[in-house]
Design an enzyme around this catalytic site. Structure first.
Site, short mmCIF file in Angstrom:
data_model
loop_
_atom_site.label_atom_id
_atom_site.label_comp_id
_atom_site.label_asym_id
_atom_site.label_seq_id
_atom_site.Cartn_x
_atom_site.Cartn_y
_atom_site.Cartn_z
N GLN A 12 -5.11 13.73 4.66
CA GLN A 12 -6.46 13.92 4.10
C GLN A 12 -7.53 13.96 5.19
O GLN A 12 -8.65 14.38 4.92
CB GLN A 12 -6.78 12.81 3.08
CG GLN A 12 -5.92 12.88 1.83
CD GLN A 12 -6.32 11.82 0.84
OE1 GLN A 12 -5.85 10.70 0.91
NE2 GLN A 12 -7.22 12.15 -0.08
N HIS B 295 0.55 7.68 -5.48
CA HIS B 295 -0.39 8.77 -5.18
C HIS B 295 -0.44 9.04 -3.67
O HIS B 295 -0.33 10.20 -3.23
CB HIS B 295 -1.78 8.38 -5.70
CG HIS B 295 -2.87 9.36 -5.39
ND1 HIS B 295 -3.55 10.04 -6.37
CD2 HIS B 295 -3.41 9.75 -4.21
CE1 HIS B 295 -4.44 10.84 -5.79
NE2 HIS B 295 -4.39 10.67 -4.50
N GLU B 296 -0.58 7.98 -2.88
CA GLU B 296 -0.71 8.17 -1.43
C GLU B 296 0.60 8.67 -0.81
O GLU B 296 0.58 9.50 0.09
CB GLU B 296 -1.17 6.87 -0.75
CG GLU B 296 -2.53 6.35 -1.19
CD GLU B 296 -3.63 7.39 -1.15
OE1 GLU B 296 -3.59 8.30 -0.30
OE2 GLU B 296 -4.54 7.32 -1.99
N HIS C 91 1.01 12.34 -1.03
CA HIS C 91 0.27 13.10 -0.01
C HIS C 91 1.14 13.36 1.22
O HIS C 91 1.01 14.40 1.87
CB HIS C 91 -0.96 12.31 0.45
CG HIS C 91 -2.19 12.49 -0.40
ND1 HIS C 91 -2.81 13.71 -0.55
CD2 HIS C 91 -2.91 11.61 -1.13
CE1 HIS C 91 -3.88 13.56 -1.35
NE2 HIS C 91 -3.96 12.30 -1.72
N GLY D 159 -7.55 4.48 -1.57
CA GLY D 159 -6.45 4.82 -0.68
C GLY D 159 -6.76 6.11 0.05
O GLY D 159 -7.60 6.90 -0.38
N CYS E 218 -8.88 11.76 -6.66
CA CYS E 218 -8.46 11.87 -5.26
C CYS E 218 -9.67 12.27 -4.43
O CYS E 218 -10.44 13.13 -4.84
CB CYS E 218 -7.37 12.94 -5.15
SG CYS E 218 -6.78 13.20 -3.48
N LEU E 219 -9.82 11.64 -3.27
CA LEU E 219 -10.95 11.97 -2.39
C LEU E 219 -10.89 13.43 -1.94
O LEU E 219 -11.92 13.99 -1.55
CB LEU E 219 -10.98 11.04 -1.18
CG LEU E 219 -11.24 9.56 -1.49
CD1 LEU E 219 -11.13 8.73 -0.23
CD2 LEU E 219 -12.59 9.37 -2.16
#
Ligand code: ZN
Length: 162
Positions: free
Chosen positions: A51, A131-132, A135, A46, A89-90
């Site tokens: 991000q 999670h997304e 953000h 995701g 997480c990226l």
């Protein structure tokens, strides 16, 4: 395909709330295409617009590699149950932590044509959705980690964790 630079923890853009998308524009279409390319290139499940440095309420999710979802202005409408497991997480490369999330999540959103859609999921998809969406409100999973943030280690001498 165009890749965008993934912002990392410490970059203040990750701590800001995102604005709703009011109309689809070529610029936003490009952003979405780039987010998809960037997520796949980074082997992520995701990616949220902040991000890549854009404060808009857009996320892309694909937890299987064959099930892409683009969610614009997503809103969580239902959750149930609980799951506790590893999350990464990226924007926090090389780290992982234990986070408890709902085991079921349902969102309403708009698709790339600005048509209303619903998405519901359990387990990893529910985790990715939560999670997304965090953000988009300026939150990172590290705020919810139970115990220490761990290094993700691919050393052969280390035992793999489930
Ligand atoms: Zn993330």
């Amino acid at each position: 395909m165009a890749l965008r630079n993934i912002r990392e923890m410490g970059d203040e853009v990750l701590n800001k709330p995102c604005k709703e998308v009011t109309e689809m524009t070529p610029r936003i279409q490009d952003l979405i295409e780039d987010m998809i390319d960037t997520m796949y290139e980074a082997n992520g499940v995701g990616l949220a617009a902040p991000q890549v440095g854009v404060l808009k309420r857009i996320v892309v999710i694909d937890v299987t590699g064959e099930d892409l979802h683009v969610l614009i202005n997503p809103r969580l409408v239902e959750t149930s149950g609980e799951q506790t497991g590893h999350e990464g997480c990226l924007s926090v490369p090389g780290k992982s932590g234990i986070v408890t999330r709902p085991n079921y999540a349902k969102v309403v959103a708009l698709d790339e044509k600005m048509k209303p859609i619903e998405l519901e999921g359990t387990e990893l998809l529910a985790r990715a959705i939560c999670h997304e969406l965090d953000h988009l409100d300026g939150h990172l999973y590290v705020e919810k980690v139970e115990g220490p943030l761990m290094d993700v280690n691919y050393d052969e001498d280390e035992e793999c964790e489930d």
